[in-house]
Design an enzyme around this catalytic site. Structure first.
Site, short mmCIF file in Angstrom:
data_model
loop_
_atom_site.label_atom_id
_atom_site.label_comp_id
_atom_site.label_asym_id
_atom_site.label_seq_id
_atom_site.Cartn_x
_atom_site.Cartn_y
_atom_site.Cartn_z
CB CYS A 43 -1.93 -1.92 7.74
SG CYS A 43 -3.20 -2.54 6.60
CB CYS A 51 -0.87 0.05 1.22
SG CYS A 51 -1.89 1.43 1.21
CD GLU A 67 -11.84 -12.06 16.05
OE1 GLU A 67 -12.73 -12.37 16.67
OE2 GLU A 67 -11.83 -10.71 15.71
CG ASP A 102 -18.30 -13.67 19.02
OD1 ASP A 102 -17.52 -13.10 19.62
OD2 ASP A 102 -18.57 -13.51 17.78
CE1 TYR A 140 -22.88 -11.15 24.87
CE2 TYR A 140 -22.28 -13.46 25.72
CZ TYR A 140 -22.39 -12.24 26.11
OH TYR A 140 -22.36 -11.86 27.31
CB CYS A 147 -13.19 -9.08 18.58
SG CYS A 147 -14.47 -8.14 19.65
CD GLU A 178 -28.01 -10.68 20.43
OE1 GLU A 178 -27.77 -9.78 20.89
OE2 GLU A 178 -26.93 -11.33 19.94
CB CYS A 232 -8.35 -0.10 0.86
SG CYS A 232 -7.72 -0.94 2.48
#
Length: 538
Positions: free
Chosen positions: A188, A179, A530, A455, A384, A482, A405, A288
């Site tokens: 990044c 990039c 993750e 999650d 979740y 995450c 949920e 991108c």
């Protein structure tokens, strides 16, 4: 090897709004860590040094960061590098918020390590026998760098990278960068690193998170496996959200007076793209490399539409581009029209959709999804569940599956996705749960043969959920996260509460153990990782 940081390239002498000037300006100090030359930077387009501003609210500026936020985790990493004794001494002398460096001061430093949470480098600088950490982007351990300090925080300062004086030849390979905006765009951090090194660093992030935030004895943490790599290192991102800032006030005032000049082409002040590293300033991004091909194709007309209509905007906006399989709307003519008119590019079976309310379709393995993402277990609970990604993809491996949920809208999307994949209600069901009684809908599931998938969002789960989870007692728990730092905190809490509950049970009871743990790389070229933890009730 010059590697000028974006702030030094921006032609503006003003500080971006989120940059916090240091609080109590001290006289210049004699930097003992090889002070940089007072001469201007070697790059001809460097911005003039910025003058510090007075902070309006010192008390709020020194407020402790939210636990497990980026700032909190970074502060803990800073303390670990300085040593707890040095940090405590600085706090005792009320010097932990009193930096030994001036605003815009230039330093030459040797990078000590990378911050596992951000991918930025941490270096120790010494001034007047005081140790202070400097946080800098895009630099690597062992490198000699020249930086310019721009913001101070507790026990550390943030700095722009002006130059890599002595690169780390074992890590840095600039030929890998794809990039042209790498080093300026905030997206990044790792493009200059071989992919195997990126995976190693992300494994270390998981290791450090569980070492520092779980409070789990090391003998109870299994060996953390290698990070699972992505099949695509570029061209993988299916969602892009470029943005642009409001037109200048002078332009808006001229519009109100009726004497604004006609906008022809793209004005110099209009930037459509992403944030410059460490700022809220937007820079132009026309393409991108980590986005999918159809996203990049769609970016061209989306940008042009903003340019053509910029005079109509009173505020900035965030744009949306989503890579989708060609949808087959089921919501009637209005939905079909919305989806069709929001397609701005096509690439084979894929289209780029720009309307956030339009239907988007993705394939995960053999499953299709639409949205507005010792005894073998026989039952699965996805606590979740969102739009049903985990519940639906795992459904073929279980007798019954239930997704829970709090959002009724997400439940409707999940039910639609189950129908889309031909899953009968007797096989899979989705229910809107109550936060106070999240597992009420699955009380008939056999606990020993039930796998529970959780999650949660980045902030992790909470004590109330954990207590309900322990009371439910699924035989297997798979925690997908995450944010490995909040995951480590939560897993540690689950193990401790589980052990306390087992010890209090008459005759002893079962408790959860951490069976496996590893990272998963969904975002190559970035510092993000993750983490998947598997707990077993034994």
């Amino acid at each position: 090897m010059a590697s000028t940081h974006p702030r030094s390239r921006s032609g503006s002498p003003t500080q971006p709004p989120e940059k916090k000037p240091r609080l109590d300006a001290d006289p210049a100090v004699d930097i003992q860590d090889a002070p940089a030359s007072p001469d201007p930077p070697s790059t001809s387009n460097a911005a003039p040094a910025k003058q510090p501003k007075k902070h309006k609210n010192k008390k709020n500026a020194r407020r402790a960061p939210e636990p497990y936020s980026h700032d909190d985790i970074l502060t803990r990493e800073v303390i670990a590098l300085l040593g707890q004794e040095n940090a405590d001494a600085a706090k005792a002398q009320k010097l932990d918020w009193d930096p030994p460096f001036e605003q815009s001061q230039e330093l030459e430093l040797t990078v000590s390590c990378l911050s596992p949470s951000t991918g930025n480098s941490l270096s120790i600088a010494t001034a007047n026998e005081r140790r202070w950490v400097i946080v800098t982007p895009l630099s690597l351990p062992g490198e000699r760098i020249r930086v310019r300090v721009y913001r101070h925080s507790q026990l550390h300062s943030h700095a722009d990278l002006l130059e890599v004086i002595e690169p780390n030849p074992e890590w840095r390979d600039m030929s890998l960068v794809r990039c042209k905006y790498f080093g300026k765009c905030a997206g990044c951090q790792y493009q200059m690193l071989p992919y195997e090194k990126q995976l190693d660093l992300k494994r270390q992030t998981v290791v450090e998170a569980y070492r520092n935030y779980s409070n789990i004895p090391s003998n109870l943490v299994p060996e953390i496996g290698a990070t699972i790599g992505s099949p695509l290192q570029y061209g993988y991102r299916t969602k892009l959200t470029p943005h642009f800032q409001r037109p200048p006030f002078s332009f808006q005032k001229a519009q109100k007076r009726g004497d604004a000049p006609a906008v022809e082409g793209k004005p110099d002040w209009l930037k459509i793209g992403f944030h410059v590293v460490g700022t809220r300033q937007v820079m132009d991004i026309e393409e991108c490399p980590i986005a999918t091909p159809v996203i990049n194709q769609g970016l061209v007309p989306v940008r042009q539409n903003v340019i053509d209509n910029i005079a109509k905007y009173k505020n900035g906006a965030t744009l949306l581009l989503r890579d989708s399989l060609r949808p087959e709307p089921s919501g009637g003519d209005d939905e079909a029209a919305r989806t069709t008119t929001s397609i701005v590019a096509e690439e084979g079976d894929h289209v780029c959709v720009t309307d956030q309310k339009a239907t988007v379709r993705e394939r995960v393995g053999d499953m299709l999804f639409e949205y507005t993402a010792d005894e073998r277990p026989t039952h699965l609970v996805d606590a979740y569940c969102g739009s049903g990604l985990f519940a639906i993809t795992l459904a073929p491996h279980f007798t019954r599956v239930a997704g829970i949920e709090l959002s009724a809208e997400s439940i409707r999307a999940a039910q639609r996705n189950a129908e889309l994949n031909g899953l009968a209600p007797s096989k899979i069901s989705f229910v809107a749960g109550d936060a106070a009684n999240i597992f009420d809908a699955v009380q008939d599931f056999p606990r020993a043969r039930t796998a529970l998938v959780i999650d949660p969002p980045r902030k992790g789960t909470d004590e109330r959920f954990i207590e309900q989870m322990l009371a439910f007692g699924a035989g297997t728990v798979v925690y997908v996260s995450c944010n490995v730092h909040t995951q480590a905190r939560d897993v540690g809490m689950i193990l401790r509460r589980s052990e306390e509950k087992a010890a209090a049970a008459e005759g002893g009871g079962k408790k959860y153990v951490l069976e496996s743990l590893r990272g998963l790389d969904l975002f190559p070229q970035t510092a993000h990782v993750e983490a998947i933890a598997v707990l077993r009730l034994v």
